[in-house]
Design an enzyme around this catalytic site. Structure first.
Site, short mmCIF file in Angstrom:
data_model
loop_
_atom_site.label_atom_id
_atom_site.label_comp_id
_atom_site.label_asym_id
_atom_site.label_seq_id
_atom_site.Cartn_x
_atom_site.Cartn_y
_atom_site.Cartn_z
N HIS A 112 -71.92 -101.07 38.32
CA HIS A 112 -72.07 -99.61 38.24
C HIS A 112 -72.97 -99.10 39.37
O HIS A 112 -73.61 -98.06 39.24
CB HIS A 112 -72.67 -99.19 36.89
N SER A 148 -73.69 -90.64 67.79
CA SER A 148 -73.47 -89.21 67.53
C SER A 148 -73.60 -88.43 68.83
O SER A 148 -74.43 -88.76 69.68
CB SER A 148 -74.49 -88.69 66.51
N LYS A 197 -78.49 -91.94 65.79
CA LYS A 197 -77.45 -92.40 64.88
C LYS A 197 -76.77 -93.69 65.35
O LYS A 197 -76.52 -93.89 66.53
CB LYS A 197 -76.38 -91.33 64.70
N GLU A 246 -65.42 -97.13 58.22
CA GLU A 246 -64.91 -95.87 57.66
C GLU A 246 -63.44 -95.68 57.99
O GLU A 246 -62.66 -95.21 57.14
CB GLU A 246 -65.74 -94.71 58.20
#
Length: 475
Positions: free
Chosen positions: A157, A278, A284, A291
């Site tokens: 969970h 970025s 970043k 992704e």
């Protein structure tokens, strides 16, 4: 009269927009090796049965080899007016060698020709994909061995549950991809059946031998029903099912890599070569490859659903709807090929931060189950032990402590069964190493899993090599 190779029945040419809509050459051109190999085998069979002359066979074979060389070298201009790879090659062959080329299509149809090309193409691509799948499996095993001493929080969970070795986590994904490889083996077997000889749907009146052609093209069997041969796309659906499940496994791993690499976790760092930055925020480091793979998984699912939908209402035998079988399959192959290739490199180059995972484990209650097991082994029913430990966790939260911070007086106040050895039972190393049940996270269990993984990779490589060798004649 239409100039198309099927145009004798027609009195006018196809409308330009209809021609563009109907043509498949923009994507089925990638099957040129298979189409040429199939035609060479067909010419050989026709000559062996006296249907064409040996001289015609020689001209056809030489002409097809010349065309293959031209395509290999980028010297062949595909024509949309000729619709597909089959007619592009046949028209060029006939232009080059005359009537002999026009005899090649005897005792076959584009229906069984297209199906034949697809079967061979899938066999060849499965061989290529198998190598990439093995590379990811090898990377997972190497990471398990390299970081064998790292312990991480296990989750249910998305809440801290119990500690496990990082190796155990990597080997869980190894097991998933091992099942994927077995599915890929089943896909290869499903593709390893020749449809040639079925013609349009009913077979042929010529004295042919489809078994001879199948053997020349390295097929182990032939369809026993001509209607089934030209209308079957189960093998493509089976492949897309494999691709969807495999992509799902990679997507799950992507999700974990994404949050493990955040500042909040810092469990891993992905190599710069598999990350991006970025355009506005200089600090970043984004896990874009993960992704993208996570996103492209939905795309692969779509191709499976798409082809299932195409096939669901089709009567026997061939229908033009089936032209929609290729683009989705081709894209799924390309997508999975790149995803596996990326993952093999990404796993091999990532860094695992054992200090951070240890810090996380020292500031949670993932050893609570071991505390309950301790009491149960002392004779307290597990449900009562569970309640005692639950109360202990609540006490620790209120007093800003963790279980190993408790004094013996505090332990005794919770249960008289606690002895000094509770401190050993709650140590993170013991929490993992004592879990020697089959498949557990204990050290010996992981060693068994690693030994199995090594044996499995060896068997995978043997299967992959045999597939590639079988289809090497196409190169």
């Amino acid at each position: 009269m239409s100039e198309m190779m099927w145009g004798g029945r027609f009195t006018k040419a196809e409308e330009k927009n209809a021609l563009d809509f109907n043509a498949s050459i923009s994507y089925d051109c990638r099957m040129y090796r298979e189409d040429i190999a199939g035609s060479i085998a067909h010419a050989k069979m026709l000559a062996a049965h006296g249907i064409i002359s040996a001289e015609d066979q020689e001209k056809i074979t030489a002409g097809l080899k010349k065309i293959k060389k031209q395509i290999d070298e980028g010297q062949f201009d595909f024509s949309i007016e000729l619709e597909d790879i089959h007619m592009n090659i046949e028209k060029r062959l006939t232009d080059d060698i005359g009537d002999a080329g026009a005899r090649l299509h005897t005792a076959r149809s584009r229906n069984d020709q297209c199906a034949l090309d697809l079967h061979m193409y899938m066999k060849r691509q499965i061989g290529r994909l198998s190598e990439k799948l093995i590379a990811v499996e090898s990377a997972l095993l190497s990471a398990a061995v390299k970081y064998k001493d790292v312990i991480i929080p296990g989750y249910t969970h998305m809440q801290r549950a119990q500690p496990v070795y990082f190796a155990h986590h990597m080997l869980a994904y190894f097991a998933m991809l091992e099942r994927d490889f077995k599915r890929l083996e089943d896909c290869y077997e499903a593709c390893d059946m020749s449809p040639i000889g079925a013609c349009a749907l009913a077979g042929t009146t010529y004295d042919t031998n489809s078994l001879e052609e199948a053997e020349d093209l390295h097929f182990s069997s032939v369809y026993g029903n001509s209607l089934d041969a030209v209308s079957d796309r189960d093998y493509l659906l089976q492949f897309l099912s494999f691709a969807s499940i495999c992509a799902m496994h990679l997507s799950r791993l992507s999700e974990e890599f994404i949050y493990w690499s955040t500042s909040e976790f810092q469990f891993i760092e992905l190599d710069d070569g598999y990350s991006t930055g970025s355009s506005i925020m200089p600090q970043k480091k984004n896990p874009d490859m993960c992704e993208l793979i996570r996103g492209k998984t939905g795309r692969v699912y779509g191709h499976l659903i798409g082809l299932l939908t195409v096939m669901k209402g089709l009567p026997l035998a061939y229908d033009k709807d089936m032209q929609e079988d290729k683009e989705g399959v081709f894209d799924a192959i390309d997508t999975l090929y790149f995803a596996l290739d990326i993952y093999a490199g990404m796993i091999s180059t990532m860094t695992v931060n054992g200090d951070k995972t240890r810090e996380a484990l020292e500031h949670d209650f993932s050893n609570a189950t071991d505390m309950a097991d301790y009491l149960a082994k002392k004779g307290l029913p597990f449900r009562q032990a569970h309640a005692v430990v639950g109360s202990a966790v609540h006490y620790c939260i209120e007093h800003h402590k963790y279980l190993l911070d408790l004094t013996m007086d505090e332990f005794k106040s919770m249960s008289p069964l606690f002895e000094e050895d509770i401190l050993e039972a709650l140590k993170i190393e013991n929490c993992v190493n004592l879990r020697e049940s089959y498949g557990g996270t204990g050290r010996k269990s992981i060693e068994r899993q690693e030994a199995h993984a090594s044996e499995t990779i060896a068997k995978m490589k043997e299967a992959s090599a045999s597939w590639k060798e079988e289809m090497a004649f196409l190169d």
